[in-house]
Motif scaffolding. Structure first.
Motif, PDB file in Angstrom:
ATOM      1  N   SER A   3       0.462  -1.214  -0.061  1.00  0.00           N
ATOM      2  CA  SER A   3      -0.115   0.264   0.074  1.00  0.00           C
ATOM      3  C   SER A   3       0.630   1.003   0.297  1.00  0.00           C
ATOM      4  O   SER A   3       2.090   1.748   0.741  1.00  0.00           O
ATOM      5  N   THR A   4       0.699   2.637  -0.524  1.00  0.00           N
ATOM      6  CA  THR A   4       1.052   3.248  -0.529  1.00  0.00           C
ATOM      7  C   THR A   4       1.204   4.403  -0.140  1.00  0.00           C
ATOM      8  O   THR A   4      -0.001   4.329   0.628  1.00  0.00           O
ATOM      9  N   ILE A   5       2.073   4.757   1.051  1.00  0.00           N
ATOM     10  CA  ILE A   5       1.732   5.472   2.620  1.00  0.00           C
ATOM     11  C   ILE A   5       2.196   7.209   2.036  1.00  0.00           C
ATOM     12  O   ILE A   5       1.745   7.853   2.803  1.00  0.00           O
ATOM     13  N   ILE A   6       3.048   7.486   0.902  1.00  0.00           N
ATOM     14  CA  ILE A   6       3.896   8.981   0.836  1.00  0.00           C
ATOM     15  C   ILE A   6       3.870   8.945  -0.768  1.00  0.00           C
ATOM     16  O   ILE A   6       3.864   7.731  -1.588  1.00  0.00           O
ATOM     17  N   GLU A   7       2.762   9.667  -1.584  1.00  0.00           N
ATOM     18  CA  GLU A   7       2.752   9.787  -2.830  1.00  0.00           C
ATOM     19  C   GLU A   7       2.637  11.847  -2.961  1.00  0.00           C
ATOM     20  O   GLU A   7       1.876  12.076  -2.529  1.00  0.00           O
ATOM     21  N   THR A   8       3.305  11.991  -4.093  1.00  0.00           N
ATOM     22  CA  THR A   8       3.253  13.042  -4.006  1.00  0.00           C
ATOM     23  C   THR A   8       2.411  13.583  -6.294  1.00  0.00           C
ATOM     24  O   THR A   8       2.533  12.564  -6.757  1.00  0.00           O
ATOM     25  N   PHE A   9       1.957  15.176  -6.124  1.00  0.00           N
ATOM     26  CA  PHE A   9       1.444  15.407  -7.198  1.00  0.00           C
ATOM     27  C   PHE A   9       1.708  16.414  -7.973  1.00  0.00           C
ATOM     28  O   PHE A   9       1.720  17.198  -6.931  1.00  0.00           O
ATOM     29  N   ASN A  10       2.546  16.529  -8.249  1.00  0.00           N
ATOM     30  CA  ASN A  10       3.045  17.553  -8.996  1.00  0.00           C
ATOM     31  C   ASN A  10       3.227  18.302  -8.315  1.00  0.00           C
ATOM     32  O   ASN A  10       2.908  19.905  -8.687  1.00  0.00           O
ATOM     33  N   LEU A  11       4.051  18.062  -7.321  1.00  0.00           N
ATOM     34  CA  LEU A  11       4.744  19.186  -5.890  1.00  0.00           C
ATOM     35  C   LEU A  11       5.926  20.032  -6.770  1.00  0.00           C
ATOM     36  O   LEU A  11       6.889  19.688  -7.378  1.00  0.00           O
ATOM     37  N   SER A  12       5.690  20.949  -6.475  1.00  0.00           N
ATOM     38  CA  SER A  12       6.487  22.050  -6.820  1.00  0.00           C
ATOM     39  C   SER A  12       6.930  23.774  -5.958  1.00  0.00           C
ATOM     40  O   SER A  12       5.698  23.721  -5.062  1.00  0.00           O
ATOM     41  N   LYS A  13       7.356  23.881  -6.077  1.00  0.00           N
ATOM     42  CA  LYS A  13       8.130  25.290  -4.668  1.00  0.00           C
ATOM     43  C   LYS A  13       8.915  26.557  -5.617  1.00  0.00           C
ATOM     44  O   LYS A  13       9.807  25.802  -6.368  1.00  0.00           O
ATOM     45  N   ILE A  14       8.564  27.391  -5.408  1.00  0.00           N
ATOM     46  CA  ILE A  14       9.140  28.356  -5.868  1.00  0.00           C
ATOM     47  C   ILE A  14       9.838  29.338  -5.064  1.00  0.00           C
ATOM     48  O   ILE A  14       8.593  30.077  -4.121  1.00  0.00           O
ATOM     49  N   TYR A  15      10.894  29.753  -4.315  1.00  0.00           N
ATOM     50  CA  TYR A  15      11.410  30.274  -3.506  1.00  0.00           C
ATOM     51  C   TYR A  15      11.535  31.771  -4.095  1.00  0.00           C
ATOM     52  O   TYR A  15      12.705  32.279  -5.870  1.00  0.00           O
ATOM     53  N   THR A  51      16.266  18.429   0.554  1.00  0.00           N
ATOM     54  CA  THR A  51      15.625  19.102   2.414  1.00  0.00           C
ATOM     55  C   THR A  51      14.128  19.986   1.959  1.00  0.00           C
ATOM     56  O   THR A  51      13.799  19.880   2.614  1.00  0.00           O
ATOM     57  N   THR A  52      14.115  21.048   0.553  1.00  0.00           N
ATOM     58  CA  THR A  52      13.175  20.817   0.512  1.00  0.00           C
ATOM     59  C   THR A  52      11.886  20.411   0.098  1.00  0.00           C
ATOM     60  O   THR A  52      10.477  20.735   1.243  1.00  0.00           O
ATOM     61  N   LEU A  53      12.469  18.764   0.052  1.00  0.00           N
ATOM     62  CA  LEU A  53      11.146  18.702  -0.761  1.00  0.00           C
ATOM     63  C   LEU A  53      10.974  17.619   0.713  1.00  0.00           C
ATOM     64  O   LEU A  53       9.495  17.539   1.233  1.00  0.00           O
TER      65      LEU A  53
END
Length: 305
Positions: A3-15, A51-53
């Motif tokens: 079973s999937t316990i961690i899943e990301t969906f188009n996760l983006s970060k702009i500083y 580290t951001t993730l």
């Protein structure tokens, strides 16, 4: 681990750097899925987005775009529920140097309302070879001891998911191996970031390579090996008639290339199914060694990044 316990969906970060008016894309449409109980490694150079993730997944910062699901909870909609599922270790800065080891652990136990903490502290400290140092001030601890104390802290929480950001950075080989073996044995999902290829190779079931905020490849060692290698590399030990053997192998369609070395040959076999064809030729020669060489994660890292 189904079973999937961690899943990301188009996760983006702009500083956004206000002084310079610049934007830094730290994460770019990251999509990964991690199974329950899996040991998952994230490899990348400095500034790649590791580290951001981890900070986003542990709800310390919010993404610019996208979202993630942690054990059934959306990190944006249910951050408190997510926090109750995870243990987080960001370096060795999450402990107080002017307190004793025991006072540190007791403090966190009180904050998180951990019952029977005295016995639990004693047991975990013993398991990590830290028990005799608990009454010493942390400022007197070695780097390795501080890492062990940080691990004690998150293990006391007994959470399903552990996020470990560079947990072995600056440690000696003995302490690193000790921590890796301990992490192997615990039945928890581990999300590990590290520069140490040896740690990731020993501990992790699967690995993702990240650079400039982009996930480049995800897979286990076999997946990467099959992706990167042009053929199966085999070291053949033979003292006599190696030139004759090379000539014969060079004429075979299932051999990509051959190379003469001091005590034999290095050959590249097209596919594993051709081993039987190779053996039929080698049976005519006095071969004392035949070894398939595996590509290390470090080699993969350098080629992929």
């Amino acid at each position: 681990m189904d079973s999937t316990i961690i899943e990301t969906f188009n996760l983006s970060k702009i500083y956004r750097l206000k002084r310079k008016g610049k934007k830094i894309l730290a994460l770019n449409d990251v999509n990964i899925a991690i199974k329950e109980g899996e040991k998952f490694g994230l490899l990348g150079p400095n500034g790649a987005g590791k580290t951001t993730l981890v900070s986003i997944l542990s709800t310390l910062i919010q993404p610019t775009k996208g979202y993630a699901i942690i054990d059934g909870y959306n990190i944006l909609q249910k951050p408190n529920q997510v926090k109750n599922k995870i243990g987080l270790m960001l370096g060795r800065d999450m402990i107080y140097h002017r307190l004793t080891g025991y006072a540190n652990l007791k403090f966190f136990c009180k904050i998180y309302e951990i019952s029977d903490y005295k016995e639990k502290i004693k047991n975990i400290a013993k398991e990590l070879n830290l028990k005799k140092w608990l009454n010493e001030y942390v400022e007197k601890y070695s780097t390795g001891m501080r890492v062990k104390l940080s691990l004690c802290r998150i293990l006391l929480l007994d959470r399903k998911i552990l996020f470990l950001d560079e947990p072995t950075l600056g440690l000696d080989i003995k302490t690193t191996n000790f921590i890796v073996e301990k992490m192997k044995k615990i039945g928890k999902t581990i999300f590990l970031t590290s520069h140490n290829m040896n740690v990731v190779e020993k501990l992790c079931d699967r690995v993702a390579f990240i650079n400039n905020g982009n996930i480049l490849k995800v897979g286990n060692k076999t997946d990467f090996k099959n992706f990167m290698e042009k053929g199966i590399k085999i070291d053949i030990g033979i003292y006599q008639k190696k030139d004759k053997l090379k000539l014969e192998l060079d004429q075979q369609d299932f051999i990509i290339k051959t190379k003469v070395i001091e005590n034999g040959l290095i050959i590249y076999l097209k596919e594993r199914k051709h081993y039987k064809d190779l053996f039929s030729i080698l049976n005519k020669y006095l071969v004392y060694k035949l070894r398939e060489e595996e590509m290390s994660l470090e080699q993969l890292f350098l080629k992929i990044i």
